[in-house]
Design an enzyme around this catalytic site. Structure first.
Site, mmCIF file in Angstrom:
data_model
loop_
_atom_site.group_PDB
_atom_site.id
_atom_site.type_symbol
_atom_site.label_atom_id
_atom_site.label_comp_id
_atom_site.label_asym_id
_atom_site.label_seq_id
_atom_site.Cartn_x
_atom_site.Cartn_y
_atom_site.Cartn_z
ATOM 1 N N ARG A 1 -6.125 -6.099 -0.168
ATOM 2 C CA ARG A 1 -7.348 -5.377 0.184
ATOM 3 C C ARG A 1 -8.583 -6.158 -0.262
ATOM 4 O O ARG A 1 -9.570 -6.254 0.468
ATOM 5 C CB ARG A 1 -7.354 -3.984 -0.461
ATOM 6 N N ASN B 1 -3.612 3.233 6.536
ATOM 7 C CA ASN B 1 -4.725 2.685 7.321
ATOM 8 C C ASN B 1 -4.402 1.320 7.909
ATOM 9 O O ASN B 1 -3.554 0.620 7.373
ATOM 10 C CB ASN B 1 -5.952 2.559 6.405
ATOM 11 N N CYS C 1 -6.620 11.571 8.684
ATOM 12 C CA CYS C 1 -7.715 11.023 7.891
ATOM 13 C C CYS C 1 -8.381 12.210 7.203
ATOM 14 O O CYS C 1 -8.465 13.297 7.781
ATOM 15 C CB CYS C 1 -8.718 10.310 8.782
ATOM 16 N N HIS D 1 -12.289 6.866 11.883
ATOM 17 C CA HIS D 1 -13.430 6.205 11.240
ATOM 18 C C HIS D 1 -14.494 5.801 12.271
ATOM 19 O O HIS D 1 -15.275 4.890 12.033
ATOM 20 C CB HIS D 1 -12.987 4.997 10.393
ATOM 21 N N TYR E 1 -18.483 6.418 8.175
ATOM 22 C CA TYR E 1 -18.115 5.038 8.525
ATOM 23 C C TYR E 1 -19.037 4.452 9.598
ATOM 24 O O TYR E 1 -19.089 3.235 9.770
ATOM 25 C CB TYR E 1 -16.654 4.960 8.991
HETATM 26 P P1 NAD Z 1 -1.575 1.768 -3.139
HETATM 27 O O1 NAD Z 1 -2.057 0.391 -3.301
HETATM 28 O O2 NAD Z 1 -1.461 2.622 -4.329
HETATM 29 O O3 NAD Z 1 -0.187 1.710 -2.363
HETATM 30 C C1 NAD Z 1 0.694 2.803 -2.317
HETATM 31 C C2 NAD Z 1 2.102 2.325 -2.549
HETATM 32 O O4 NAD Z 1 2.569 1.617 -1.422
HETATM 33 C C3 NAD Z 1 2.254 1.371 -3.738
HETATM 34 O O5 NAD Z 1 3.007 1.985 -4.762
HETATM 35 C C4 NAD Z 1 2.932 0.158 -3.139
HETATM 36 O O6 NAD Z 1 3.904 -0.417 -3.990
HETATM 37 C C5 NAD Z 1 3.545 0.746 -1.889
HETATM 38 N N1 NAD Z 1 3.965 -0.191 -0.848
HETATM 39 C C6 NAD Z 1 3.452 -1.388 -0.513
HETATM 40 N N2 NAD Z 1 4.143 -1.911 0.517
HETATM 41 C C7 NAD Z 1 5.106 -1.019 0.836
HETATM 42 C C8 NAD Z 1 6.126 -0.983 1.800
HETATM 43 N N3 NAD Z 1 6.323 -1.988 2.657
HETATM 44 N N4 NAD Z 1 6.949 0.099 1.838
HETATM 45 C C9 NAD Z 1 6.766 1.113 0.975
HETATM 46 N N5 NAD Z 1 5.813 1.138 0.040
HETATM 47 C C10 NAD Z 1 5.005 0.082 -0.032
HETATM 48 O O7 NAD Z 1 -2.475 2.443 -2.012
HETATM 49 P P2 NAD Z 1 -3.278 3.814 -1.924
HETATM 50 O O8 NAD Z 1 -4.643 3.556 -2.372
HETATM 51 O O9 NAD Z 1 -2.503 4.912 -2.491
HETATM 52 O O10 NAD Z 1 -3.346 3.960 -0.346
HETATM 53 C C11 NAD Z 1 -2.148 3.997 0.402
HETATM 54 C C12 NAD Z 1 -2.465 3.938 1.871
HETATM 55 O O11 NAD Z 1 -3.098 5.125 2.309
HETATM 56 C C13 NAD Z 1 -3.394 2.796 2.260
HETATM 57 O O12 NAD Z 1 -2.969 2.259 3.497
HETATM 58 C C14 NAD Z 1 -4.732 3.483 2.392
HETATM 59 O O13 NAD Z 1 -5.610 2.801 3.234
HETATM 60 C C15 NAD Z 1 -4.310 4.810 2.956
HETATM 61 N N6 NAD Z 1 -5.243 5.921 2.795
HETATM 62 C C16 NAD Z 1 -5.570 6.581 3.930
HETATM 63 C C17 NAD Z 1 -6.430 7.652 3.902
HETATM 64 C C18 NAD Z 1 -6.810 8.275 5.213
HETATM 65 O O14 NAD Z 1 -7.830 8.907 5.326
HETATM 66 N N7 NAD Z 1 -6.019 8.071 6.260
HETATM 67 C C19 NAD Z 1 -6.956 8.095 2.683
HETATM 68 C C20 NAD Z 1 -6.583 7.410 1.519
HETATM 69 C C21 NAD Z 1 -5.714 6.327 1.584
HETATM 70 C C1 G6P Z 2 -11.534 7.674 2.640
HETATM 71 C C2 G6P Z 2 -10.912 7.300 3.956
HETATM 72 C C3 G6P Z 2 -9.641 6.576 3.804
HETATM 73 C C4 G6P Z 2 -9.808 5.417 2.875
HETATM 74 C C5 G6P Z 2 -10.272 5.926 1.534
HETATM 75 C C6 G6P Z 2 -10.522 4.785 0.590
HETATM 76 O O1 G6P Z 2 -10.938 8.764 2.134
HETATM 77 O O2 G6P Z 2 -10.737 8.381 4.814
HETATM 78 O O3 G6P Z 2 -9.138 6.218 5.044
HETATM 79 O O4 G6P Z 2 -8.639 4.712 2.744
HETATM 80 O O5 G6P Z 2 -11.427 6.671 1.653
HETATM 81 O O6 G6P Z 2 -10.629 5.269 -0.696
HETATM 82 P P1 G6P Z 2 -10.547 4.279 -1.932
HETATM 83 O O7 G6P Z 2 -10.726 5.141 -3.113
HETATM 84 O O8 G6P Z 2 -9.200 3.628 -1.840
HETATM 85 O O9 G6P Z 2 -11.643 3.287 -1.730
HETATM 86 MN MN MN Z 3 -9.572 7.775 6.619
#
Ligand code: NAD
Ligand code: G6P
Ligand code: MN
Length: 431
Positions: free
Chosen positions: A93, A147, A168, A198, A250
């Site tokens: 990231r 994402n 989201c 977004h 966004y």
């Molecule tokens: P993070 O860095 O904590 O990752 C979550 C877990 O995924 C980690 O424990 C990591 O080891 C694991 N991981 C990595 N590759 C993997 C694989 N191939 N298979 C299984 N697990 C795997 O991330 P986070 O901050 O918790 O975010 C997780 C995801 O959710 C990201 O893609 C982020 O962008 C997304 N997210 C989306 C929204 C939304 O609005 N859609 C909101 C928040 C986070």
């Molecule tokens: C928002 C968005 C997510 C994004 C997140 C990032 O909630 O909807 O899609 O991944 O923020 O949050 P962070 O704390 O990881 O910057």
């Molecule tokens: Mn989002």
């Protein structure tokens, strides 16, 4: 009882999901939650497993929690699979955010070239998961948070028979914020959303069934940015009054591109780093708290992350599918003609009626003309991005970036593409 599988179970957001599962135990009757992660996430996974077990134990519920790195074993017999993984972790990231800034381009995890890079790493993995689901739990629902959520969902819809809904937390945060600003309880407010993940807008606002859209814009709505992960820029809310649309936060990356880039570059140069650096700190603090054997609830510090109301969005959706309640949720789904300016197979973010048979988008008609071409360009970028990711196709990757409204010029597109592929080569074997 239900079997839920959480892929990326070691995420610091998992206690948030667990809270939603526990709150709905009398409705969902969850019997099993399987947390799946990879070798690199083993330690986090273990801490999360113990914390979520304490959360369940505190409520006296009979929900079995297990943690595994064997995804196939986890998927067998699943009812719902929630994906929230980050291929390459926060290091990747950080690189996604920093590379574009060297080209004076927005450096963000989902919007612009950073989101492109994240998609290249992520699409192959989500398609592997979908393929395993076809074999091991073909009727399960895939609820995707990973994402870039819209792109990831469209890839699954295009290449798999698995039913996938993209989520989201921004739309629900926008609705809640509007409800507070207008001092109208959420159940008396109805907002229509249209656009892409977004890149969506509230296009109409109803209070007690009466269309208040025009009147509302007389008031100064959305004065500050509501998402923790997005910097606030000056003047951004004036756009709202002219467009008579409420943009997702966004959209500031598009409407205030120069200011956003400047802000991000300054933050990088003065040692504060990018959002990934900040999140590394927050995450460290969270996992220290999570380790405490006395902790058996979701700690307030989690609200420093951007994922506010994450659990509400996911579990209320699962509740609507499971109970067939026909409620409306704002989701990322196949267009199917709901927005007439986009192809039927495009994944869009809009209001959907949800029941046992899935999420059905409510017809929205044409996009507002003032933002129509922007949405069409970004959708074209998204489609080329999926092609590039699936086929390791450099030409498609170039066309993706060329179509992105935040990438200016073929030379920049080409240089960004090569630098992104090089920086991510361990995750992109097909390039
Ligand atoms: P993070 O860095 O904590 O990752 C979550 C877990 O995924 C980690 O424990 C990591 O080891 C694991 N991981 C990595 N590759 C993997 C694989 N191939 N298979 C299984 N697990 C795997 O991330 P986070 O901050 O918790 O975010 C997780 C995801 O959710 C990201 O893609 C982020 O962008 C997304 N997210 C989306 C929204 C939304 O609005 N859609 C909101 C928040 C986070
Ligand atoms: C928002 C968005 C997510 C994004 C997140 C990032 O909630 O909807 O899609 O991944 O923020 O949050 P962070 O704390 O990881 O910057
Ligand atoms: Mn989002």
């Amino acid at each position: 009882g239900l079997k839920l599988v959480i892929i990326g179970g070691g995420s610091s957001y998992t206690p948030e999901l667990m809270e939603g599962i526990i709150e709905r135990q009398s409705i969902l009757n969850t019997s099993e939650v399987v947390l799946v992660d990879i070798a690199g996430g083993k330690e986090k996974l273990h801490i999360i497993k113990e914390l979520t077990e304490r959360m369940v134990g505190k409520c006296g519920f009979d929900i079995k929690i297990s943690a595994t790195m064997d995804r196939r074993e986890a998927l067998a017999g699943a009812d719902y699979v929630i994906t929230q993984f980050r291929v390459g972790g926060l290091e990747a990231r950080s690189s996604d955010e920093k590379i574009p800034l060297r080209y004076n381009t927005v450096g963000q995890e989902t919007t612009g070239p950073g989101g492109f890079a994240k998609a290249l790493r992520t699409v192959p993995v989500i398609l592997e998961i979908a393929e395993e689901m076809e074999e091991l739990c073909p009727d399960a629902w895939l609820i995707n948070f990973t994402n870039p959520s819209g792109i990831v969902t469209e890839a699954v819809n295009t290449y798999s028979s698995i039913r996938c809904i993209g989520l989201c937390n921004v739309p629900i945060n926008m609705e809640r914020h509007l409800s507070e600003q207008l001092n109208v309880p959420a159940d008396r407010l109805y907002c229509e959303f249209a656009g892409l993940n977004h890149l969506s807008w509230i296009t109409k606002v109803y209070v007690d069934g009466v269309n208040k859209t025009d009147a509302l814009f007389e008031e100064a709505l959305f004065k500050e940015n509501i998402m923790k992960n997005i910097p606030s820029v000056n003047g951004s809310r004036e756009v709202v009054n002219i467009l008579k649309l409420i943009p997702s936060p966004y959209l500031d990356y598009y409407f205030f591109e120069k200011e956003m880039v400047k802000e991000e570059q300054e933050s990088l140069n003065n040692g504060k780093g990018t959002r990934a650096d900040k999140v590394k700190e927050v995450e460290k603090e969270l996992f220290e708290l999570y380790k405490d054997p006395a902790l058996n609830i979701k700690p307030v510090q989690l609200s420093e992350r951007g994922g506010s109301l994450y659990s509400e969005a996911a579990l209320s959706l699962i509740q609507s599918i499971h109970t067939n309640d026909g409620r409306i949720h704002v989701l990322n789904v196949r267009n199917n003609g709901a927005i007439s300016d986009l192809t039927e197979d495009s994944v869009i973010e809009t209001n959907c009626i949800v029941n046992k048979s899935g999420a059905h988008p409510v017809a929205a008609g044409k996009l507002p003309e003032a933002v129509r071409s922007l949405v069409i360009s970004v959708k074209q970028y998204e489609k080329y991005t999926i092609q590039a990711a699936v086929n390791g196709d450099r030409a498609a990757g170039f066309k993706a970036l060329l179509n992105h409204p935040l990438v200016h010029g073929a030379d920049t597109a080409q240089a960004l593409l090569e630098e992104i592929i090089e920086a991510n080569k361990t995750y992109l074997p097909n390039f």
